[in-house]
Design an enzyme around this catalytic site. Sequence first.
Site, PDB file in Angstrom:
ATOM      1  N   CYS A 197     -10.222  -4.887   1.154  1.00  0.00           N
ATOM      2  CA  CYS A 197     -11.302  -3.914   1.326  1.00  0.00           C
ATOM      3  C   CYS A 197     -12.274  -4.014   0.143  1.00  0.00           C
ATOM      4  O   CYS A 197     -12.023  -4.728  -0.832  1.00  0.00           O
ATOM      5  CB  CYS A 197     -10.723  -2.503   1.433  1.00  0.00           C
ATOM      6  SG  CYS A 197     -10.108  -1.820  -0.134  1.00  0.00           S
TER       7      CYS A 197
ATOM      8  N   CYS B  99     -10.841  -3.039  -3.326  1.00  0.00           N
ATOM      9  CA  CYS B  99      -9.937  -4.074  -3.848  1.00  0.00           C
ATOM     10  C   CYS B  99     -10.722  -5.299  -4.311  1.00  0.00           C
ATOM     11  O   CYS B  99     -10.381  -5.916  -5.322  1.00  0.00           O
ATOM     12  CB  CYS B  99      -8.899  -4.453  -2.806  1.00  0.00           C
ATOM     13  SG  CYS B  99      -7.676  -3.138  -2.561  1.00  0.00           S
TER      14      CYS B  99
ATOM     15  N   ASN C 158       0.839  -1.200   0.000  1.00  0.00           N
ATOM     16  CA  ASN C 158       0.000   0.000   0.000  1.00  0.00           C
ATOM     17  C   ASN C 158       0.874   1.251   0.000  1.00  0.00           C
ATOM     18  O   ASN C 158       1.957   1.286   0.570  1.00  0.00           O
ATOM     19  CB  ASN C 158      -0.992  -0.006   1.170  1.00  0.00           C
ATOM     20  CG  ASN C 158      -0.363  -0.129   2.542  1.00  0.00           C
ATOM     21  OD1 ASN C 158       0.514  -0.952   2.768  1.00  0.00           O
ATOM     22  ND2 ASN C 158      -0.836   0.682   3.475  1.00  0.00           N
TER      23      ASN C 158
ATOM     24  N   CYS D 255      -4.184   0.778  -2.323  1.00  0.00           N
ATOM     25  CA  CYS D 255      -4.012  -0.434  -1.521  1.00  0.00           C
ATOM     26  C   CYS D 255      -3.011  -1.378  -2.188  1.00  0.00           C
ATOM     27  O   CYS D 255      -2.798  -1.333  -3.400  1.00  0.00           O
ATOM     28  CB  CYS D 255      -5.350  -1.164  -1.372  1.00  0.00           C
ATOM     29  SG  CYS D 255      -6.608  -0.227  -0.503  1.00  0.00           S
TER      30      CYS D 255
ATOM     31  N   GLU E 221      -3.309  -4.580  -2.747  1.00  0.00           N
ATOM     32  CA  GLU E 221      -3.942  -5.494  -3.702  1.00  0.00           C
ATOM     33  C   GLU E 221      -4.065  -4.855  -5.078  1.00  0.00           C
ATOM     34  O   GLU E 221      -3.742  -5.470  -6.093  1.00  0.00           O
ATOM     35  CB  GLU E 221      -5.342  -5.902  -3.211  1.00  0.00           C
ATOM     36  CG  GLU E 221      -5.336  -6.646  -1.903  1.00  0.00           C
ATOM     37  CD  GLU E 221      -5.449  -5.763  -0.664  1.00  0.00           C
ATOM     38  OE1 GLU E 221      -6.007  -6.245   0.333  1.00  0.00           O
ATOM     39  OE2 GLU E 221      -4.987  -4.598  -0.681  1.00  0.00           O
TER      40      GLU E 221
ATOM     41  N   GLU F  16       0.356   5.370   0.582  1.00  0.00           N
ATOM     42  CA  GLU F  16      -0.554   6.423   1.026  1.00  0.00           C
ATOM     43  C   GLU F  16      -0.115   7.795   0.533  1.00  0.00           C
ATOM     44  O   GLU F  16       0.995   7.974   0.039  1.00  0.00           O
ATOM     45  CB  GLU F  16      -0.634   6.431   2.563  1.00  0.00           C
ATOM     46  CG  GLU F  16      -1.260   5.179   3.110  1.00  0.00           C
ATOM     47  CD  GLU F  16      -1.375   5.168   4.625  1.00  0.00           C
ATOM     48  OE1 GLU F  16      -2.047   4.255   5.123  1.00  0.00           O
ATOM     49  OE2 GLU F  16      -0.798   6.035   5.308  1.00  0.00           O
TER      50      GLU F  16
END
Length: 160
Positions: free
Chosen positions: A112, A115, A62, A73, A75, A64
């Site tokens: 999430c 994803c 990930n 993310c 994924e 940010e």
Amino acid sequence: MKEVKLETVLEVYENLQELPESIQALMTTAIEVRNSAYSPYSKFNVGAAILMDNGEVVAGSNQENASYPSGLCAERTAIYYANAKYPNAKMQIMALSASSQTKVTDKPIPPCGACRQAIAEYEIKQNEPIQIYFMGAQGKVVKSASLANLLPLIFDNSVL
């Protein structure tokens, strides 16, 4: 009115050592790349590793941003890179590991919603399921044979 019951079937492994060796290796890659996450805001590191049908492994963590929606993310970082680098290869297995810099993460942490939607897109594109293994920093590992187990009512291009 008709009631519809949806069922999800998952496999739960007590720990990483219970997994087949090939999956342990893929999860180890996810754990290693988790350490390269850039997560100064959430303090939550995630690593993803994808085994392609051509034998290649693609990984991502990930990333940010102070403008929160601009981050990505692990994924999606991995899945988009996999398709960019190997557009004709199929994604077979995805391994995910998540950890917190502020507390112990010993429960399996699934992808999430955003994803899940991205993974669904590639299952549809390749017309084959992607096995997903996920865990926290330690403890149990969960296997889903397909994203459809985690997102049973998929939004796809058939409704557009």
